[in-house]
Design a protein around this motif. Structure first.
Motif, PDB file in Angstrom:
ATOM      1  N   PRO A 148       0.814  -1.226   0.000  1.00 15.81           N
ATOM      2  CA  PRO A 148       0.000   0.000   0.000  1.00 15.81           C
ATOM      3  C   PRO A 148       0.843   1.271   0.000  1.00 15.81           C
ATOM      4  O   PRO A 148       0.442   2.267  -0.588  1.00 15.81           O
ATOM      5  CB  PRO A 148      -0.809  -0.107   1.295  1.00 15.81           C
ATOM      6  CG  PRO A 148      -0.849  -1.562   1.606  1.00 15.81           C
ATOM      7  CD  PRO A 148       0.461  -2.112   1.104  1.00 15.81           C
ATOM      8  N   SER A 149       2.024   1.249   0.619  1.00 16.22           N
ATOM      9  CA  SER A 149       2.849   2.457   0.635  1.00 16.22           C
ATOM     10  C   SER A 149       3.381   2.768  -0.763  1.00 16.22           C
ATOM     11  O   SER A 149       3.577   3.920  -1.116  1.00 16.22           O
ATOM     12  CB  SER A 149       3.999   2.309   1.624  1.00 16.22           C
ATOM     13  OG  SER A 149       4.892   1.300   1.215  1.00 16.22           O
ATOM     14  N   ARG A 150       3.571   1.758  -1.562  1.00 16.50           N
ATOM     15  CA  ARG A 150       4.058   1.945  -2.929  1.00 16.50           C
ATOM     16  C   ARG A 150       2.921   2.311  -3.874  1.00 16.50           C
ATOM     17  O   ARG A 150       3.105   3.038  -4.834  1.00 16.50           O
ATOM     18  CB  ARG A 150       4.739   0.665  -3.414  1.00 16.50           C
ATOM     19  CG  ARG A 150       5.299   0.762  -4.822  1.00 16.50           C
ATOM     20  CD  ARG A 150       6.041  -0.513  -5.180  1.00 16.50           C
ATOM     21  NE  ARG A 150       5.144  -1.604  -5.401  1.00 16.50           N
ATOM     22  CZ  ARG A 150       4.650  -1.944  -6.584  1.00 16.50           C
ATOM     23  NH1 ARG A 150       4.968  -1.273  -7.652  1.00 16.50           N
ATOM     24  NH2 ARG A 150       3.851  -2.973  -6.710  1.00 16.50           N
ATOM     25  N   LEU A 151       1.743   1.786  -3.619  1.00 15.37           N
ATOM     26  CA  LEU A 151       0.603   1.983  -4.518  1.00 15.37           C
ATOM     27  C   LEU A 151      -0.327   3.087  -4.048  1.00 15.37           C
ATOM     28  O   LEU A 151      -1.491   3.125  -4.437  1.00 15.37           O
ATOM     29  CB  LEU A 151      -0.173   0.667  -4.667  1.00 15.37           C
ATOM     30  CG  LEU A 151       0.625  -0.495  -5.251  1.00 15.37           C
ATOM     31  CD1 LEU A 151      -0.155  -1.787  -5.126  1.00 15.37           C
ATOM     32  CD2 LEU A 151       0.971  -0.214  -6.699  1.00 15.37           C
ATOM     33  N   GLY A 152       0.158   3.948  -3.183  1.00 19.11           N
ATOM     34  CA  GLY A 152      -0.660   5.069  -2.718  1.00 19.11           C
ATOM     35  C   GLY A 152      -1.885   4.632  -1.938  1.00 19.11           C
ATOM     36  O   GLY A 152      -2.954   5.208  -2.080  1.00 19.11           O
ATOM     37  N   GLY A 153      -1.735   3.564  -1.128  1.00 14.87           N
ATOM     38  CA  GLY A 153      -2.859   3.082  -0.319  1.00 14.87           C
ATOM     39  C   GLY A 153      -3.794   2.158  -1.065  1.00 14.87           C
ATOM     40  O   GLY A 153      -4.772   1.692  -0.520  1.00 14.87           O
TER      41      GLY A 153
END
Length: 180
Positions: A148-153
């Protein structure tokens, strides 16, 4: 209940407590987090979920090889539940092994600083049996490519779509950015 969540009903409080306090539980090689349901529960999040997890403390100095110190060190990782029999009776010296209840929303720690008798020392910690873990953010419940931190949540939503597509034999979504 939603993605990878199940409701379990028990015929008695004793049976429920035995399951909640037992474990760790594994299904298909994956650790299963079991907790009592609360109104704030969301199947899209690991928030509020905890699970018993076996941890190892390799090369624990001999002067700390007693129940009190092992529990004290393990409490920096989670709530200590029990020490395994080999550790408790000094049957193994490569590592101390203890089961702790961990909050699955927290980042897994690779070690902890311990205030020792003469000095501080760093005790390495290894987690057993955690199959679905992100080596980018260090949290349980997703893999690095769905972080989620890479995919904007949006990692949980993308992960759910990809699992559904894999089950149907389709193509999965991809993102070339790296996590962390």
């Amino acid at each position: 209940m939603g993605y990878d969540c199940f409701v379990c009903l028990f015929s008695s409080v004793e049976a429920r407590d035995a399951v909640l306090c037992g474990g760790p539980w594994f299904i298909g090689g994956n650790i299963v987090g079991l907790d009592r349901w609360t109104p704030s529960f969301s199947p899209a999040s690991m928030e509020g979920l905890s699970s018993p997890v076996w941890i190892r403390m390799p090369n624990l100095p001999l002067q700390y090889w007693d129940d009190c110190n092992i529990y004290r060190i393990a409490s920096r990782i989670g709530v200590p539940l029990w020490i395994d029999a080999q550790t408790g009776n000094s049957g193994r010296r490569e590592y101390a092994r203890v089961c702790v209840r961990m909050n699955l929303a927290n980042k897994l720690q690779s070690g902890v600083w311990v205030n020792g008798m003469n000095d501080r020392f760093y005790q390495k910690v290894e987690h057993e049996g955690i199959g679905l873990m992100c080596y980018g953010c260090g949290k349980v419940g997703h893999q690095k490519e769905f972080c989620p931190s890479r995919l904007g949540g949006q990692g949980d939503a993308v992960n759910r779509r990809n699992v559904d597509k894999r089950k149907q034999g389709g193509q999965v979504e991809s993102n070339s950015e790296s996590c962390g």
